[in-house]
Design an enzyme around this catalytic site. Structure first.
Site, PDB file in Angstrom:
ATOM      1  N   GLY A   1      36.218 -29.331 -28.355  1.00 40.86           N
ATOM      2  CA  GLY A   1      34.881 -29.419 -27.739  1.00 40.86           C
ATOM      3  C   GLY A   1      33.853 -28.664 -28.565  1.00 40.86           C
ATOM      4  O   GLY A   1      32.846 -28.182 -28.043  1.00 40.86           O
TER       5      GLY A   1
ATOM      6  N   GLU B   1      27.481 -31.419 -36.235  1.00 45.36           N
ATOM      7  CA  GLU B   1      26.277 -31.179 -37.037  1.00 45.36           C
ATOM      8  C   GLU B   1      26.250 -29.733 -37.533  1.00 45.36           C
ATOM      9  O   GLU B   1      25.686 -29.436 -38.574  1.00 45.36           O
ATOM     10  CB  GLU B   1      25.012 -31.411 -36.178  1.00 45.36           C
ATOM     11  CG  GLU B   1      24.939 -32.769 -35.483  1.00 45.36           C
ATOM     12  CD  GLU B   1      24.608 -33.901 -36.446  1.00 45.36           C
ATOM     13  OE1 GLU B   1      24.229 -33.609 -37.592  1.00 45.36           O
ATOM     14  OE2 GLU B   1      24.771 -35.076 -36.060  1.00 45.36           O
TER      15      GLU B   1
ATOM     16  N   THR C   1      38.150 -22.338 -14.016  1.00 44.30           N
ATOM     17  CA  THR C   1      36.990 -23.222 -13.865  1.00 44.30           C
ATOM     18  C   THR C   1      35.693 -22.476 -14.129  1.00 44.30           C
ATOM     19  O   THR C   1      34.635 -23.094 -14.237  1.00 44.30           O
ATOM     20  CB  THR C   1      36.953 -23.825 -12.447  1.00 44.30           C
ATOM     21  OG1 THR C   1      37.012 -22.753 -11.488  1.00 44.30           O
ATOM     22  CG2 THR C   1      38.117 -24.766 -12.214  1.00 44.30           C
TER      23      THR C   1
ATOM     24  N   HIS D   1      23.524 -27.349 -11.109  1.00 39.85           N
ATOM     25  CA  HIS D   1      23.747 -27.378 -12.558  1.00 39.85           C
ATOM     26  C   HIS D   1      22.702 -28.243 -13.256  1.00 39.85           C
ATOM     27  O   HIS D   1      22.024 -29.041 -12.627  1.00 39.85           O
ATOM     28  CB  HIS D   1      25.150 -27.903 -12.891  1.00 39.85           C
ATOM     29  CG  HIS D   1      26.239 -26.897 -12.667  1.00 39.85           C
ATOM     30  ND1 HIS D   1      26.851 -26.735 -11.449  1.00 39.85           N
ATOM     31  CD2 HIS D   1      26.798 -25.976 -13.507  1.00 39.85           C
ATOM     32  CE1 HIS D   1      27.749 -25.767 -11.540  1.00 39.85           C
ATOM     33  NE2 HIS D   1      27.741 -25.286 -12.778  1.00 39.85           N
TER      34      HIS D   1
ATOM     35  N   LYS E   1      25.330 -32.366 -16.674  1.00 44.30           N
ATOM     36  CA  LYS E   1      26.713 -32.184 -16.202  1.00 44.30           C
ATOM     37  C   LYS E   1      27.268 -33.493 -15.613  1.00 44.30           C
ATOM     38  O   LYS E   1      26.596 -34.142 -14.806  1.00 44.30           O
ATOM     39  CB  LYS E   1      26.770 -31.063 -15.152  1.00 44.30           C
ATOM     40  CG  LYS E   1      28.186 -30.753 -14.705  1.00 44.30           C
ATOM     41  CD  LYS E   1      28.294 -29.402 -14.022  1.00 44.30           C
ATOM     42  CE  LYS E   1      29.683 -29.109 -13.497  1.00 44.30           C
ATOM     43  NZ  LYS E   1      30.705 -29.065 -14.571  1.00 44.30           N
TER      44      LYS E   1
HETATM   45  N1  LIG Z   1      35.185 -22.820 -17.162  1.00 47.67           N
HETATM   46  C1  LIG Z   1      33.951 -22.487 -17.533  1.00 47.67           C
HETATM   47  O1  LIG Z   1      33.546 -21.314 -17.520  1.00 47.67           O
HETATM   48  C2  LIG Z   1      33.022 -23.552 -17.988  1.00 47.67           C
HETATM   49  C3  LIG Z   1      33.469 -24.834 -18.081  1.00 47.67           C
HETATM   50  N2  LIG Z   1      32.653 -25.799 -18.567  1.00 47.67           N
HETATM   51  C4  LIG Z   1      33.244 -27.110 -18.709  1.00 47.67           C
HETATM   52  O2  LIG Z   1      33.509 -27.320 -20.094  1.00 47.67           O
HETATM   53  C5  LIG Z   1      33.391 -28.704 -20.402  1.00 47.67           C
HETATM   54  C6  LIG Z   1      32.400 -28.891 -21.547  1.00 47.67           C
HETATM   55  O3  LIG Z   1      31.129 -28.498 -21.133  1.00 47.67           O
HETATM   56  P1  LIG Z   1      29.867 -28.671 -22.108  1.00 47.67           P
HETATM   57  O4  LIG Z   1      30.058 -27.889 -23.355  1.00 47.67           O
HETATM   58  O5  LIG Z   1      28.666 -28.438 -21.287  1.00 47.67           O
HETATM   59  O6  LIG Z   1      29.993 -30.255 -22.426  1.00 47.67           O
HETATM   60  P2  LIG Z   1      29.409 -31.108 -23.632  1.00 47.67           P
HETATM   61  O7  LIG Z   1      29.315 -32.498 -23.128  1.00 47.67           O
HETATM   62  O8  LIG Z   1      28.206 -30.458 -24.213  1.00 47.67           O
HETATM   63  O9  LIG Z   1      30.567 -31.033 -24.731  1.00 47.67           O
HETATM   64  C7  LIG Z   1      31.792 -31.685 -24.585  1.00 47.67           C
HETATM   65  C8  LIG Z   1      32.565 -31.553 -25.871  1.00 47.67           C
HETATM   66  O10 LIG Z   1      33.848 -32.147 -25.703  1.00 47.67           O
HETATM   67  C9  LIG Z   1      34.076 -33.106 -26.724  1.00 47.67           C
HETATM   68  N3  LIG Z   1      34.878 -34.200 -26.203  1.00 47.67           N
HETATM   69  C10 LIG Z   1      34.519 -35.117 -25.256  1.00 47.67           C
HETATM   70  N4  LIG Z   1      35.530 -35.973 -25.021  1.00 47.67           N
HETATM   71  C11 LIG Z   1      36.543 -35.579 -25.836  1.00 47.67           C
HETATM   72  C12 LIG Z   1      37.859 -36.074 -26.056  1.00 47.67           C
HETATM   73  N5  LIG Z   1      38.347 -37.140 -25.398  1.00 47.67           N
HETATM   74  N6  LIG Z   1      38.630 -35.434 -26.956  1.00 47.67           N
HETATM   75  C13 LIG Z   1      38.173 -34.363 -27.619  1.00 47.67           C
HETATM   76  N7  LIG Z   1      36.927 -33.853 -27.466  1.00 47.67           N
HETATM   77  C14 LIG Z   1      36.126 -34.456 -26.581  1.00 47.67           C
HETATM   78  C15 LIG Z   1      32.687 -33.544 -27.179  1.00 47.67           C
HETATM   79  O11 LIG Z   1      32.731 -34.003 -28.508  1.00 47.67           O
HETATM   80  P3  LIG Z   1      32.361 -35.513 -28.857  1.00 47.67           P
HETATM   81  O12 LIG Z   1      31.094 -35.830 -28.103  1.00 47.67           O
HETATM   82  O13 LIG Z   1      32.228 -35.492 -30.325  1.00 47.67           O
HETATM   83  O14 LIG Z   1      33.518 -36.294 -28.368  1.00 47.67           O
HETATM   84  C16 LIG Z   1      31.921 -32.230 -27.081  1.00 47.67           C
HETATM   85  O15 LIG Z   1      32.148 -31.452 -28.218  1.00 47.67           O
HETATM   86  C17 LIG Z   1      32.984 -29.382 -19.088  1.00 47.67           C
HETATM   87  O16 LIG Z   1      34.141 -29.857 -18.428  1.00 47.67           O
HETATM   88  C18 LIG Z   1      32.354 -28.257 -18.277  1.00 47.67           C
HETATM   89  O17 LIG Z   1      32.398 -28.452 -16.891  1.00 47.67           O
HETATM   90  C19 LIG Z   1      31.388 -25.551 -18.986  1.00 47.67           C
HETATM   91  C20 LIG Z   1      30.872 -24.298 -18.881  1.00 47.67           C
HETATM   92  C21 LIG Z   1      31.656 -23.186 -18.362  1.00 47.67           C
HETATM   93  O1  LIG Z   2      29.383 -27.899 -16.854  1.00 47.72           O
HETATM   94  C1  LIG Z   2      28.899 -26.748 -16.786  1.00 47.72           C
HETATM   95  O2  LIG Z   2      27.839 -26.439 -17.323  1.00 47.72           O
HETATM   96  C2  LIG Z   2      29.666 -25.742 -16.043  1.00 47.72           C
HETATM   97  N1  LIG Z   2      30.847 -26.072 -15.597  1.00 47.72           N
HETATM   98  C3  LIG Z   2      31.761 -25.244 -14.917  1.00 47.72           C
HETATM   99  C4  LIG Z   2      32.089 -25.821 -13.555  1.00 47.72           C
HETATM  100  O3  LIG Z   2      32.182 -27.058 -13.415  1.00 47.72           O
HETATM  101  O4  LIG Z   2      32.278 -25.057 -12.620  1.00 47.72           O
HETATM  102  C5  LIG Z   2      31.371 -23.800 -14.892  1.00 47.72           C
HETATM  103  C6  LIG Z   2      29.905 -23.504 -14.936  1.00 47.72           C
HETATM  104  O5  LIG Z   2      29.392 -23.504 -13.649  1.00 47.72           O
HETATM  105  C7  LIG Z   2      29.121 -24.388 -15.869  1.00 47.72           C
END
Ligand SMILES: NC(=O)C1=CN([C@@H]2O[C@H](COP(=O)(O)OP(=O)(O)OC[C@H]3O[C@@H](n4cnc5c(N)ncnc54)[C@H](OP(=O)(O)O)[C@@H]3O)[C@@H](O)[C@H]2O)C=CC1
Ligand SMILES: O=C(O)C1=N[C@H](C(=O)O)C[C@H](O)C1
Length: 257
Positions: free
Chosen positions: A8, A39, A115, A146, A150
């Site tokens: 990711g 990028e 999560t 959010h 999202k």
């Molecule tokens: N637990 C926590 O504290 C938090 C969890 N999250 C979670 O993290 C995840 C990512 O969030 P966020 O960064 O905002 O999302 P983004 O959409 O900005 O980024 C997602 C990333 O995952 C990659 N990706 C998507 N599909 C695939 C795949 N099949 N295989 C490999 N890589 C893949 C994308 O790359 P590409 O587009 O090149 O495929 C991109 O780099 C979400 O599920 C979110 O809910 C977010 C914030 C906090």
């Molecule tokens: O997608 C997000 O941005 C976030 N995802 C996580 C969630 O689904 O709980 C954690 C955070 O709230 C941000």
């Protein structure tokens, strides 16, 4: 230096992981999995790959902020191809099959799944359990807010909070959770737990657990004001999980809560 691989890496949190690791004195980004393109300028010698085996071979630990399909591919590498590195998984919206895969993979390698990687939400989960048990007659309603990008709802954090509330009352969340109200639906039932999702603008993440009764109510709120709260939290637990035995760990294990 601890070598961290990222799944990711081109995403909102993934790019922050790369930034945070560029100034870390104990850990560095060693490899990034890229399905399309990245990028961002990466540190010299970073391995850029679309091959899970290469990601595993180039890392001491892997951090995943991707999408459910990405997490599934990561876990499949462990279960089917014996990929053998600790994993820190933050991706939300996993389906039942992916949750089962998580359990299966955690018998082979140590996995920390959270999560929400913030310290504040880890404490909030505990407060919610305490309040839900103590205030047994109060109605529980959860609202999460959010950013407009999202894709999963309700948030993983909101579902985890709801689980803590339900477990504290010996309820099965699948039986009591509702996700919307519309029309002539009748009065609120005693045990239902509503989890409502709002989306808009650039809200990093806001969760409110309300406990409502006649004459008083209590609202417990956590607001993330910066997204690197999550990337920094994930790096911290990635350092912790190295050398642990295969098991599914929670963030409480890593934070000693
Ligand atoms: N637990 C926590 O504290 C938090 C969890 N999250 C979670 O993290 C995840 C990512 O969030 P966020 O960064 O905002 O999302 P983004 O959409 O900005 O980024 C997602 C990333 O995952 C990659 N990706 C998507 N599909 C695939 C795949 N099949 N295989 C490999 N890589 C893949 C994308 O790359 P590409 O587009 O090149 O495929 C991109 O780099 C979400 O599920 C979110 O809910 C977010 C914030 C906090
Ligand atoms: O997608 C997000 O941005 C976030 N995802 C996580 C969630 O689904 O709980 C954690 C955070 O709230 C941000």
């Amino acid at each position: 230096m601890i070598k961290i691989g990222i799944l990711g890496s081109s995403g909102r949190v993934g790019t922050l992981l790369i930034d945070d690791l560029s100034t870390d004195t104990e850990a560095m980004v060693s490899a990034v999995y890229v399905s399309k393109k990245i990028e961002k300028t990466l540190p010299e010698h970073t391995v850029v790959t679309n091959d899970m085996k290469v990601l595993f071979d180039s890392s001491d630990v892997i951090i995943d902020f991707s999408a459910p399909a990405g997490t599934e591919a990561l876990l499949t590498e462990v279960v089917e191809n014996r990929g053998n590195k600790p994993l820190v998984i933050a991706t939300t919206g996993l389906n039942k099959h992916q949750q089962n895969l998580l359990l299966e993979a955690s018998k082979i390698v140590p996995i920390l799944y959270a999560t929400n990687m913030s310290l504040g939400v880890a404490v909030l989960n505990k407060l919610v359990a305490l309040a839900s048990k103590t205030l047994r007659d109060f109605d529980i309603e959860i609202v999460e807010q959010h950013h407009r990008h999202k894709v999963d709802a309700p948030s993983g954090t909101a579902l985890t909070l709801a689980e803590h509330a339900a477990n504290a009352r010996d309820l099965n969340l699948d039986e009591v959770r509702i996700s919307g109200r519309d029309g002539l639906i009748g009065a609120r039932t005693k045990d239902e737990i509503a989890v409502m999702a709002l989306r808009g603008g650039d809200i990093v993440g806001r969760h409110t657990v309300g406990l409502y009764n006649d004459g008083e109510f209590l609202e417990l709120n956590h607001t993330a004001t910066a997204r690197n709260t999550f990337s920094k939290g994930a790096i911290k637990v990635a350092k912790w999980i190295i050398g642990k035995n295969p098991k599914l760990y929670t963030i409480n294990d890593a934070l000693g809560l």
